[in-house]
Scaffold this motif. Structure first.
Motif, short mmCIF file in Angstrom:
data_model
loop_
_atom_site.label_atom_id
_atom_site.label_comp_id
_atom_site.label_asym_id
_atom_site.label_seq_id
_atom_site.Cartn_x
_atom_site.Cartn_y
_atom_site.Cartn_z
N ASP A 154 0.86 -1.22 0.13
CA ASP A 154 0.04 0.11 0.17
C ASP A 154 0.90 1.37 -0.07
O ASP A 154 0.31 2.32 -0.09
N SER A 155 2.12 1.12 0.07
CA SER A 155 3.01 2.28 -0.13
C SER A 155 3.75 2.41 -1.36
O SER A 155 4.60 1.56 -1.66
N ILE A 169 7.61 2.34 -1.14
CA ILE A 169 8.05 1.01 -1.57
C ILE A 169 7.83 0.60 -2.94
O ILE A 169 8.77 -0.18 -3.42
N ASN A 176 0.72 -6.20 5.57
CA ASN A 176 -0.12 -5.32 6.43
C ASN A 176 -0.48 -4.32 5.55
O ASN A 176 0.05 -3.09 5.18
N SER A 206 7.28 -8.09 5.67
CA SER A 206 7.00 -7.64 6.61
C SER A 206 8.19 -7.21 7.64
O SER A 206 9.36 -7.17 7.21
N THR A 207 7.69 -6.29 8.88
CA THR A 207 8.79 -5.82 9.67
C THR A 207 8.97 -7.17 10.58
O THR A 207 8.23 -8.10 10.70
N GLU A 208 10.35 -7.16 11.22
CA GLU A 208 10.78 -8.33 12.15
C GLU A 208 9.82 -8.68 13.32
O GLU A 208 9.90 -9.83 13.79
N ASP A 209 9.12 -7.79 13.51
CA ASP A 209 8.08 -8.12 14.70
C ASP A 209 6.95 -8.61 14.47
O ASP A 209 5.97 -8.50 15.31
N SER A 210 6.71 -9.08 13.25
CA SER A 210 5.25 -9.73 12.82
C SER A 210 5.49 -11.12 12.60
O SER A 210 5.07 -11.72 11.56
N LYS A 220 11.53 -6.29 6.59
CA LYS A 220 12.22 -4.90 6.46
C LYS A 220 13.07 -4.49 7.69
O LYS A 220 12.42 -4.68 8.76
N PRO A 221 14.03 -3.71 7.55
CA PRO A 221 14.49 -3.34 6.27
C PRO A 221 15.55 -4.29 5.87
O PRO A 221 15.99 -4.93 6.39
N TYR A 222 15.48 -4.32 4.42
CA TYR A 222 16.32 -5.18 3.65
C TYR A 222 17.28 -4.57 2.74
O TYR A 222 16.63 -3.47 2.13
N ARG A 251 1.06 10.44 6.35
CA ARG A 251 0.68 9.42 7.27
C ARG A 251 0.71 10.15 8.52
O ARG A 251 -0.23 9.82 9.45
N HIS A 303 3.21 1.44 11.24
CA HIS A 303 3.87 0.22 11.07
C HIS A 303 4.37 0.41 9.79
O HIS A 303 5.73 0.32 9.61
N GLY A 340 12.63 2.44 7.93
CA GLY A 340 13.81 1.61 8.00
C GLY A 340 14.73 1.33 6.60
O GLY A 340 15.66 1.14 6.57
N MET A 341 13.62 1.14 5.56
CA MET A 341 14.09 1.05 4.10
C MET A 341 14.95 1.99 3.95
O MET A 341 16.01 2.02 3.04
#
Lengths: 128, 525
Positions: free
Chosen positions: A13-14, A17, A62, A90-94, A112-114, B19, B50, B57-58
């Motif tokens: 959705d971003s 990204i 997400n 996804s982010t590491e906490d998901s 993410k982040p990668y 956002r 989120h 982060g990216m």
């Protein structure tokens, strides 16, 4: 994925990204990748019907309308689509989402982040 | 950071700002929501944070990533949310974005992707100096310009053909008529295309008023929290379009009015309860389009203004109130305050008088209505669009004036003897009515006599008509409307100024006032 020019669908959705993927996928050396984008699950399904030759799906877990997991379930329930590898991002906490995604048939995941290197390494594995 | 990502920094900042705006709105909305809506708003907020966390982060922006992460955690923890704390985090996030923005605009001076998102004037709290235009809207405009180029070339060809005709040839007349009509056709087509382009470009300038409402909601929240008051904020008509050029003045005026409504309008909760009012006061912003104006009402359900008290204070301060239409007008007098000493709210920023002047400079007005015990409403009136107007240029005593075409009904030659005097005012017979005349030279004091011949430009505003008398009509032009310097005095009936192609500054008339102006009186002259 075997065709010379491969199509990758990014469902996220971003818009930001999307652009990051465009940069990273363009930088991939081993084959030419054509990127297609969708902002939610519904658009994702629409893109798949427009481009039945999509060979890889990068899926954000997400998302506001039709979550990543629901989209994944629909893809895996469709005989014509179920073979397309789906990589969750996804982010590491998901962890929960990732576990459920893998159970639902995702090929793998990327947190993410990668870096583009990690994305490229993953593409190397999927494309042979 | 991923290589090539620097180019996306401007994009990231824009995305993150939007956002964060949504996060802020959700947080401010929370107290007014039902349980179901609340759960929705919270999950939406978490999702935004989120995504922000992931995007930051990216981009390799660890600080922002951590901040978004902490906010997400705070919300996920459940229980009673500390909204003040979260709003402070929103502010911290924004201030970091501003820092990045400056960095981005320094790194790519006049550059590509980041330049539009992070212009040098975009570093303030909020800026309306730029417009984002989707390619889908921009491309047809470029096509239209392409069309104009083609027509222009066709026109040049025809002109050249016309010029190269042999005047001695037998078919010269027919041929030159042919060339001439081709030029005219091309010109018509150019005009049509220009009209379409103007319309579309003007539409680009229009922005829904809702872009301002978020800031206002935050002001109401912060001011109420600071003054230990309870205030709900309601809005209506957020989709009302307003010219981008007016957003800044609207933003400043509305911020001031909304702050006033909380600080001066609403009573303390205990007093409200004692009066039998709901403990939480309401500040309402309602916008709508009225003719060629945008009306924005800022109302509160507070105590209203006590006119007697106001009169007493005004008298004791030596502010003359007898000349004012209504005693509430003193609120717009510069330096006037009913407070004994400046408190946080009234001591900050600009006063109502400055706000009104800024609004008037853009062709708008602020009006006030108040009912003791029931509340006060400020009405902010602004023209829907500014900047470019079509005007009829006329001259009187060698001065050029621009009459906005929207008010012009027609213009007529006035010969000696065509005008008469009725009740000491010049009149002119026009379509079975006697039109009251206003001589421009007389009005603007370049001539102490009304001219007996020339042209009558019939203007009409709100059913009222008047005939402006001038020497010559120069034609219809597009003029860029500029405000007037408030320090320079000017007679009533001037709406703005513009600069002609030759650099000469001229006045743009304000038909709305001119139809009200007292006409030429033979006795007075």
């Amino acid at each position: 994925m075997s065709a010379r020019r491969r199509k990758v669908l990014v469902v996220d959705d971003s818009q930001l990204i999307h652009k990051m993927y465009e940069l990273a996928l363009r930088a991939y050396q081993r084959c030419e990748l054509e990127s297609h984008f969708a902002s939610d699950g519904y658009e994702g399904l629409a893109q798949l019907s427009r481009h039945p030759d999509i060979g890889l799906i990068m899926l954000d877990v997400n998302m506001p309308t039709m979550s990543g997991l629901e989209f994944l379930t629909r893809v895996k329930a469709e005989p014509a689509l179920q073979e397309i590898p789906v990589v969750l991002q996804s982010t590491e906490d998901s962890e929960d989402d990732i576990r459920r995604g893998l159970e639902a048939g995702a090929w793998g995941y990327l947190t993410k982040p990668y870096t583009p290197q990690r994305l490229h390494a993953l593409l190397d594995e999927i494309i042979d | 950071m991923m290589e090539g990502l620097e180019a996306l920094l401007g994009e990231f900042i824009l995305d993150a700002r939007e956002r964060m705006d949504r996060v802020e709105q959700n947080l401010l909305d929370l107290p007014t929501l039902s349980d179901v809506e609340r759960a929705d708003a919270l999950s939406g907020t978490k999702r935004e944070l989120h995504t922000l966390k992931g995007n930051a982060g990216m981009m390799g922006l660890a600080d922002l990533q951590a901040l978004a992460h902490r906010m997400e955690d705070d919300i996920a923890a459940g229980g009673e949310l500390d909204i003040g704390n979260l709003l402070a985090a929103v502010d911290a996030f924004r201030s970091q974005l501003r820092g990045l923005d400056e960095q981005a605009s320094v790194e790519t001076p006049g550059g590509d992707t980041t330049a539009d998102a992070a212009g040098p004037d975009d570093t303030g709290e909020q800026s309306f100096a730029s417009v984002r235009v989707p390619f889908a809207v921009l491309d047809p405009l470029i096509d239209l310009i392409g069309e104009m180029v083609i027509v222009r070339n066709r026109m040049s060809d025809s002109v050249e053909r016309g010029c190269s005709l042999d005047p001695t040839a037998t078919d010269f007349a027919a041929r030159s008529a042919e060339a001439w009509s081709a030029v005219q056709l091309a010109q018509d087509s150019l005009n049509d295309t220009l009209d379409v382009i103007r319309e579309r470009v003007m539409a680009l300038r229009m922005t829904p008023l809702s872009v301002l409402l978020g800031t206002l909601r935050r002001i109401v929240h912060d001011e109420a929290a600071g003054a230990q008051k309870r205030a709900a904020f309601e809005t209506d008509g957020g989709d009302t379009p307003l010219d981008k050029a007016l957003l800044e003045v609207a933003n400043e005026a509305l911020g001031h009015l909304v702050r006033n409504a909380v600080i001066h309008g609403l009573e303390d909760p205990s007093k409200r309860v004692a009066l039998g009012k709901p403990e939480t006061g309401t500040v309402r912003v309602r916008a709508s389009t009225k003719g060629d104006e945008v009306w924005i009402e800022v109302s509160d359900d507070g105590g209203g203004i006590d006119r007697d008290e106001l009169y007493r204070v005004a008298r004791s301060r030596g502010v003359v109130t007898d000349q004012l239409q209504d005693v509430t007008e003193v609120l717009f007098e510069s330096g006037f305050t009913t407070r004994e000493r400046a408190d946080m709210g009234s001591g900050r920023g600009v006063g109502l008088s400055a706000v009104r002047k800024a609004v008037q400079r853009q062709g708008g007005e602020i009006e006030i209505t108040t009912a003791l015990g029931r509340g006060t409403t400020f009405l902010l009136r602004l023209p829907i669009s500014v900047s470019i107007a079509r005007a009829l240029l006329v001259t009187a005593d060698d001065e050029v004036y621009a009459v906005p075409l929207t008010a012009v009904v027609e213009s007529r030659r006035m010969r000696l003897g065509d005008s008469h005097t009725v009740n000491q005012a010049g009149v002119f017979r026009w379509r079975d009515e006697l039109l009251t005349l206003l001589d421009l030279g007389w009005h603007f004091q370049t001539n102490c006599e009304a001219r007996p011949e020339g042209y009558v430009i019939v203007i009409e505003v709100g059913g009222k008509r008047r005939g402006l008398v001038a020497d010559h009509i120069l034609g219809v032009r597009e003029v860029v409307v500029k405000g007037l310097d408030p320090i320079v005095g000017h007679p009533p009936g001037v709406g703005g100024s513009t600069v002609l192609g030759d650099g000469r500054p001229i006045l743009i008339l304000d038909p709305k006032r001119l139809v009200e102006v007292k006409p030429f009186s033979r006795e007075a002259a």
